[in-house]
Design an enzyme around this catalytic site. Structure first.
Site, PDB file in Angstrom:
ATOM      1  N   GLU A  96      20.317 -22.157 -14.748  1.00 54.00           N
ATOM      2  CA  GLU A  96      19.171 -23.209 -15.087  1.00 54.00           C
ATOM      3  C   GLU A  96      18.339 -22.456 -16.351  1.00 54.00           C
ATOM      4  OE1 GLU A  96      16.822 -23.332 -11.519  1.00 54.00           O
ATOM      5  OE2 GLU A  96      18.421 -24.501 -10.377  1.00 54.00           O
ATOM      6  N   CYS A 145       8.754 -19.922 -10.887  1.00 53.00           N
ATOM      7  CA  CYS A 145       9.094 -18.500 -10.606  1.00 53.00           C
ATOM      8  C   CYS A 145       9.626 -18.278  -9.361  1.00 53.00           C
ATOM      9  CB  CYS A 145       8.159 -17.566 -11.307  1.00 53.00           C
ATOM     10  SG  CYS A 145       8.528 -15.890 -11.277  1.00 53.00           S
TER      11      CYS A 145
END
EC number: 2.1.1.192
Length: 379
Positions: free
Chosen positions: A90, A353
């Protein structure tokens, strides 16, 4: 066929010389491939026809295939890139009024197994090639091209629109995606070299950040080879707790890691190290641990970045509540340590995150292709 995205300028010079071409051809190729985003040699108009023919016979410009594209409510954008055999990595673009930050992956999965990280739970598959790393930046600039006016504040957008060299939307790169960058050292350094090259992306060392969990020997090598901005995933102020959260600490304990940070500072483009600290409820967020952290880092010029934990299925952890995060921050600030709390971005598309899991084997079997030739998830 040789993928030219795998080469920095030095590699391209060698490649050109092997074909009987002058070294300056490497600079031309860099500009066509990276600055202008061309993949077809026929479009590289200042190359001799004979050279273009050689390139068509021996080389390709082949970025990784995009298999999905998602945009969060806050404008954060996430793409999945195929790495073959049903795996994907990603990349995430985070727009802000005065900059656009691309979060780049360096590995398929991760071997370091940090207990709070969804990628760590995935396990390690393989290192990304240079083409797969730099291809993320290549794609982001292509896909976001023409959107500078939408991504930046009006004054910044006008400045960038008036300057050919700053029309690209990505102003900052952080190696904080899937994987441990320093565990894929050579490929990451080659990709960094391309990011910094004026003939490719022209980013300054201050605008490129490598994040590491603490591979001390590789950190020393980075200082010697390509000292960009540094972020260290600390997450605990003592070895007993960090051993649980970041298992590599058993090999490279906090004392050794901080010594490496001190060695890095003279070469760093910034006069401080960023320490990252994920906030886990009732695990590492107490006032006592904040005070202990002050003692651990107080002699190193640094900034602390507190990261609210982004939960995922089976993590076993919860995000610290707002009061706990604020109180923890206040202890650090009162001790004179510059401390920020990271704003959570893109969590509605699992782009925040720690959420970059990349487990998409089911999705890669359900892809279609859009008109541009890019694959998109259809279900």
């Amino acid at each position: 066929m040789i993928n030219l995205l795998d080469f920095n300028k030095t590699g391209l010079i060698h490649f050109c010389e092997e074909m009987g071409e002058k070294p300056y051809r490497a600079r031309q190729l860099l500009r066509w491939v990276h600055r202008f985003g061309k993949t077809e040699f026929i479009e590289m108009s200042d190359l001799a026809k004979t050279f273009r023919q050689k390139l068509m016979e021996r080389a390709v410009v082949h970025p990784p295939e995009i298999i999905s594209d998602h945009t969060a409510g806050d404008g954060t954008r996430k793409w999945l890139l195929s790495t073959g055999t049903g795996n994907a990595v990603e990349m995430v673009f985070i727009p802000e009024p005065n900059r656009g930050t691309l979060c780049v992956s360096s590995q398929v999965g991760c071997a370091l197994a940090c207990s709070f990280c969804s990628t760590g739970r995935q396990g390690f598959n393989r290192n990304l090639s240079v083409a797969e790393i730099i291809g993320q930046l290549w794609w982001a600039n292509r896909l976001l091209e023409g959107q500078v006016g939408e991504l930046f504040s009006p004054d910044v957008a006008q400045i960038r629109a008036d300057n050919t060299d700053t029309r690209r939307p990505v102003t900052n790169v952080v190696m904080m995606g899937m994987g441990e960058p320093l565990a894929n050292f050579e490929n990451v350094v080659t990709a960094l070299d391309l990011m910094l090259s004026d003939d490719a992306y022209g980013l300054s060392r201050r605008r490129v950040t490598v994040s590491t969990s603490g591979l001390v020997p590789a950190l020393d090598r980075l200082r010697e080879r390509c000292p960009v901005a540094l972020a260290v995933s600390l997450h605990a102020p003592n070895d007993a707790l960090r051993d649980q959260l970041v298992p590599i600490n058993k090999k490279y304990p906090i004392r050794d890691l901080l010594a490496a940070c001190e060695r890095y500072l003279p070469a760093a483009p910034r006069d401080f190290i960023t320490f990252e600290y994920v906030m886990l409820r009732d695990v590492n967020d107490s006032i006592a641990l904040a005070r202990e952290l002050v003692q651990v880092v107080r002699n190193i010029p640094c900034k602390l970045n507190l990261i609210p934990f982004n939960t995922f299925a089976g993590s076993g952890y919860e995000r610290s509540n707002t009061d706990a995060i604020d109180n923890f921050r206040d202890v650090l600030m009162q001790a004179g340590i510059v401390t920020t709390v990271r704003k959570t971005r893109g969590d509605d598309i699992a782009a925040a995150c720690g959420q970059l899991a990349g487990q998409v084997k089911d999705k890669t079997r359900r892809t279609g292709t859009c008109g541009s030739g890019r694959a998109v998830v259809t279900g």
